[in-house]
Design an enzyme around this catalytic site. Structure first.
Site, PDB file in Angstrom:
ATOM      1  N   GLU A   1      -6.416  -7.552  -0.283  1.00 13.42           N
ATOM      2  CA  GLU A   1      -7.134  -7.116   0.918  1.00 13.42           C
ATOM      3  C   GLU A   1      -8.526  -6.637   0.535  1.00 13.42           C
ATOM      4  O   GLU A   1      -8.680  -5.834  -0.388  1.00 13.42           O
ATOM      5  CB  GLU A   1      -6.416  -5.964   1.639  1.00 13.42           C
ATOM      6  CG  GLU A   1      -5.174  -6.354   2.398  1.00 13.42           C
ATOM      7  CD  GLU A   1      -4.653  -5.198   3.254  1.00 13.42           C
ATOM      8  OE1 GLU A   1      -5.459  -4.310   3.633  1.00 13.42           O
ATOM      9  OE2 GLU A   1      -3.440  -5.180   3.532  1.00 13.42           O
TER      10      GLU A   1
ATOM     11  N   GLU B   1       0.781  -1.241   0.000  1.00 11.89           N
ATOM     12  CA  GLU B   1       0.000   0.000   0.000  1.00 11.89           C
ATOM     13  C   GLU B   1       0.812   1.290   0.000  1.00 11.89           C
ATOM     14  O   GLU B   1       0.706   2.113   0.921  1.00 11.89           O
ATOM     15  CB  GLU B   1      -0.974   0.000   1.183  1.00 11.89           C
ATOM     16  CG  GLU B   1      -2.027  -1.072   1.082  1.00 11.89           C
ATOM     17  CD  GLU B   1      -3.131  -0.939   2.117  1.00 11.89           C
ATOM     18  OE1 GLU B   1      -3.019  -0.099   3.043  1.00 11.89           O
ATOM     19  OE2 GLU B   1      -4.127  -1.681   1.996  1.00 11.89           O
TER      20      GLU B   1
END
Length: 305
Positions: free
Chosen positions: A247, A134
């Site tokens: 995710e 991320e």
């Protein structure tokens, strides 16, 4: 295994979140146990993503060595997963020191990957590497992202020439960044063992913590979900980089009455219809008791397949 074979083998799995990615194991969630992986198998999960935060466990000066006790523990947990024939994803997670300090932090980061790539070089091919979780710092640019991949991938390849490696985009790996910047990610033409990882908790005002929207499941909601999956699926076909949805999850503030089960069901349906591999998140965004979560995912992912 090719990415096509691996994507099919991975199927739908789960994250071991808030465990090795915590500042200290046991601080945010119970310490990892072999029992957890037995439970994953029992519930028909076929991959496990193991987020690891390394920065608290390695030197800040050259040669930037990772603490041996911590490295041994990471290997033990990875082996919990591999020994149960679960596709296993190992990454660098919550290591924001890297992007916050880029480019001066790059030597420490490449030294970290040299150690990871060396320690796990002899593991099964069902162990996969994710370079960085991320990226999102405002100062971390597309050029920086590509420079990171260019620096780290050859380090991995020296001892792991065919192991599958995941690239990800900016904006927390949200697929919207890739869709909006379709040519930004530099993909090496001579490496066929790469995949794209995406993360998404949309709509965040519904699925994220402290939600302000308390209803999901309308035809418009489902259409919006399928629209972005169609778009990232088309990008995947065009670029030849298959998708791993690493995710996704919905806060336990939402309930069956507010559409939480439907949210999971529709994600599972769309993930399967697009052929994506996926790992649901299991941590603080979702909250709740660990085994309740496993039961919930069994309901949502397998009862409706």
């Amino acid at each position: 295994m090719t990415p096509t074979e691996m994507q099919k083998r991975m199927g739908i799995g789960i994250n071991l979140g808030n465990t090795l990615d915590a500042p200290a194991e046991g601080k945010w969630a119970p310490k990892a146990q072999a029992l957890f992986f037995d439970q994953y198998k029992l519930k028909n999960f076929t991959n496990v993503r193991i987020p690891v935060q390394w920065g608290h466990h390695m030197s800040t000066t050259a040669p930037y060595l990772v603490d041996e006790i911590f490295m041994n523990r990471v290997e033990q947990v990875v082996d919990f997963s591999l020994s149960r024939n679960l596709v296993t994803i190992l990454n660098t997670h919550h290591d924001e020191w890297f992007e916050d300090g880029f480019p001066s932090s790059l030597p420490r980061f490449t030294a970290l990957w040299e150690q990871i790539a060396t320690r796990f070089a002899n593991k099964s091919e069902i162990l996969l590497f994710e370079i960085y979780n991320e990226p999102h710092a405002s100062t971390f640019t597309t050029a920086d992202l590509n420079a990171m991949n260019t620096a780290v991938l050859p380090i991995i390849r020296r001892l792991n020439p065919t192991r599958i490696v995941f690239f990800g985009g900016l904006k927390f790996m949200n697929p919207s960044w890739v869709i909006g910047n379709p040519n930004a990610l530099q993909i090496p033409s001579n490496d066929t063992q790469l995949m794209l990882e995406i993360h998404n908790y949309d709509p965040y005002k519904y699925a994220g913590p402290n939600p302000t929207v308390h209803s999901w499941g309308s035809q418009n909601d489902i259409a919006a979900l399928n629209k972005w999956m169609d778009e990232i699926g088309e990008w995947s076909k065009e670029k030849g980089l298959l998708i791993y949805y690493g995710e996704w999850g919905c806060t336990t503030t939402q309930t069956k009455a507010t559409g939480r089960y439907e949210w999971y069901k529709q994600h599972a349906v769309s993930i399967r219809s697009h052929g994506f591999a996926a790992s649901v998140w299991d941590g603080e965004l979702l909250g709740g008791f660990f085994y309740f979560f496993l039961f919930l995912l069994w309901l949502c992912l397998f009862e409706f397949q």
